[in-house]
Design a protein around this motif. Sequence first.
Motif, PDB file in Angstrom:
ATOM      1  N   PHE A  67       0.863  -1.279  -0.080  1.00  0.00           N
ATOM      2  CA  PHE A  67       0.020  -0.128  -0.112  1.00  0.00           C
ATOM      3  C   PHE A  67       0.823   1.212   0.029  1.00  0.00           C
ATOM      4  O   PHE A  67       0.525   2.054  -0.730  1.00  0.00           O
ATOM      5  N   CYS A  68       2.062   1.331   0.912  1.00  0.00           N
ATOM      6  CA  CYS A  68       2.744   2.313   0.939  1.00  0.00           C
ATOM      7  C   CYS A  68       3.537   2.720  -0.291  1.00  0.00           C
ATOM      8  O   CYS A  68       3.601   3.874  -0.596  1.00  0.00           O
ATOM      9  N   VAL A  95       0.415  -5.709   3.328  1.00  0.00           N
ATOM     10  CA  VAL A  95       1.377  -6.857   3.032  1.00  0.00           C
ATOM     11  C   VAL A  95       1.932  -7.133   4.565  1.00  0.00           C
ATOM     12  O   VAL A  95       2.516  -6.362   5.098  1.00  0.00           O
ATOM     13  N   GLY A  96       2.140  -8.372   4.845  1.00  0.00           N
ATOM     14  CA  GLY A  96       2.568  -8.552   6.197  1.00  0.00           C
ATOM     15  C   GLY A  96       3.933  -8.464   6.751  1.00  0.00           C
ATOM     16  O   GLY A  96       4.616  -8.507   7.847  1.00  0.00           O
ATOM     17  N   SER A  97       4.838  -8.221   5.660  1.00  0.00           N
ATOM     18  CA  SER A  97       6.190  -7.990   5.855  1.00  0.00           C
ATOM     19  C   SER A  97       6.431  -6.199   5.650  1.00  0.00           C
ATOM     20  O   SER A  97       7.512  -5.685   5.695  1.00  0.00           O
ATOM     21  N   VAL A 102       2.119   3.929   9.084  1.00  0.00           N
ATOM     22  CA  VAL A 102       1.355   5.009   9.510  1.00  0.00           C
ATOM     23  C   VAL A 102       1.927   6.260   9.143  1.00  0.00           C
ATOM     24  O   VAL A 102       1.054   7.264   8.440  1.00  0.00           O
ATOM     25  N   ALA A 103       3.054   6.424   8.804  1.00  0.00           N
ATOM     26  CA  ALA A 103       3.835   7.635   8.044  1.00  0.00           C
ATOM     27  C   ALA A 103       3.302   7.692   6.465  1.00  0.00           C
ATOM     28  O   ALA A 103       3.264   8.424   5.868  1.00  0.00           O
ATOM     29  N   THR A 104       3.087   6.431   6.023  1.00  0.00           N
ATOM     30  CA  THR A 104       3.059   6.143   4.327  1.00  0.00           C
ATOM     31  C   THR A 104       1.542   5.976   4.065  1.00  0.00           C
ATOM     32  O   THR A 104       1.129   5.987   2.927  1.00  0.00           O
ATOM     33  N   VAL A 105       0.606   5.624   4.920  1.00  0.00           N
ATOM     34  CA  VAL A 105      -0.896   5.392   4.525  1.00  0.00           C
ATOM     35  C   VAL A 105      -1.514   6.068   5.485  1.00  0.00           C
ATOM     36  O   VAL A 105      -2.565   6.885   5.039  1.00  0.00           O
ATOM     37  N   ARG A 362       5.538   9.914   2.540  1.00  0.00           N
ATOM     38  CA  ARG A 362       5.992   9.535   3.976  1.00  0.00           C
ATOM     39  C   ARG A 362       5.791  10.505   4.782  1.00  0.00           C
ATOM     40  O   ARG A 362       6.723  11.774   4.680  1.00  0.00           O
ATOM     41  N   ILE A 363       4.755  10.831   5.814  1.00  0.00           N
ATOM     42  CA  ILE A 363       4.514  12.078   6.353  1.00  0.00           C
ATOM     43  C   ILE A 363       4.985  11.955   7.743  1.00  0.00           C
ATOM     44  O   ILE A 363       4.143  11.017   8.478  1.00  0.00           O
TER      45      ILE A 363
END
Length: 368
Positions: A67-68, A95-97, A102-105, A362-363
């Motif tokens: 997603f990121c 994705v589990g890895s 939080v910063a990217t989505v 990336r916030i």
Amino acid sequence: MSPIRFIMLGGFLGAGKTTTIARLARQYQGRGLKVGIVTNDQATDLVDTNSLRAQGFDVGEVPGACFCCNFNKLTETVGQLEKSARPDVVLAEPVGSCTDLVATVVRPLQQLFAAQFDVAPYAVLLKPSHGSRILRGEAKGGFSPQAAYIFKKQLEEADLIVINRIDELAADEADALMKLVQSQYPGTPALRMSAKTGTGLEALVEFIDQRGRFGQRLMDVDYDTYAIGEAELGWLNSSLTVTADKPFSLDELLLDIIVRLQTSLAEIDAETAHLKAIGMAAGRYGVATLISSFSAPELSLPSKGQIREAEIVVNARVATAPETLTEYVEQAVHAACQQRGATARFQQTQSFRPGRPVPTHRILQPTA
Ligand SMILES: Nc1nc2c(ncn2[C@@H]2O[C@H](COP(=O)(O)OP(=O)(O)OP(=O)(O)O)[C@@H](O)[C@H]2O)c(=O)[nH]1
Ligand SMILES: [Mg+2]
């Protein structure tokens, strides 16, 4: 139009995200809400998408990157779900890895898409099998220190840590794990759950239904370490058709594939993060899984089908070379089929090591 409630559920490979999402979806549907689900993977042919769709849910898939790194596809996929029936709630499984979500989505949705999305607190599931080893810092945690780094970073950014699979833990084991979590992530609320039995689900729902200032935790992420940790895992998605002259048990075939894979991977000491196989035939479906090298393979969703033809999807995330994974999956599938007088025809196999994550946004500034 009110914004869509966006609930993302994190956690390592095999932690129980898809199982929990299916339960949450039913819970929200029970309240009369329309639910959409978004799955995510580095490639196409996902067991999770197939199993959630087979359970009757409206599922959009974001393949090709996490997603990121594929943020625009995430919002686009929600837009596509809206075309059929606008969901009140979207449940999203990253994705589990992946970490740094939080910063990217979460923050990009909060800060750039506030009119469209009402983002829920971010809960992360803890997988006890690998988690207790990794949090204790055991030398043989199952994975490299870089993969263990990802596991720990996933928990560090959580608004809530959920110790899943408590049905498999003795009370003292669950207490010890809770203490470990509380000492390593002080200030982060934690609860116990079994996505299998539903114990603890109400408390999770109560937490994620809250509104307020979530996604506030500041976290440093070393993207070099993160990239090495992700690349340690060989990734494989295969789709194939199995046919036979005489009916055979779909569930036994699926389980046999997973058991054979576990045996061959044990011989080369390759740690499994998650192996899963779904079989779909004439309205029936079954899923077999293995969530670590030291667990038992299980039939998580039995089909109870005696069939002569099935579509099968295999997903493997294992700390080994992708070529080895391809070879072992093909061997396991062919041997399991042969034993039942069946033939397998592979349509597609994608196997690789995930590339370096390069997030779209990336916030680092928490949302006001
Ligand atoms: N005993 C037990 N099994 C569980 C529980 N939650 C999930 N499982 C099983 O664990 C396996 C993995 O669960 P999933 O929900 O697929 O895990 P996931 O986090 O979505 O895995 P990935 O998508 O690969 O990252 C399946 O066989 C589930 O049936 C639980 O609370 N208890
Ligand atoms: Mg899943």
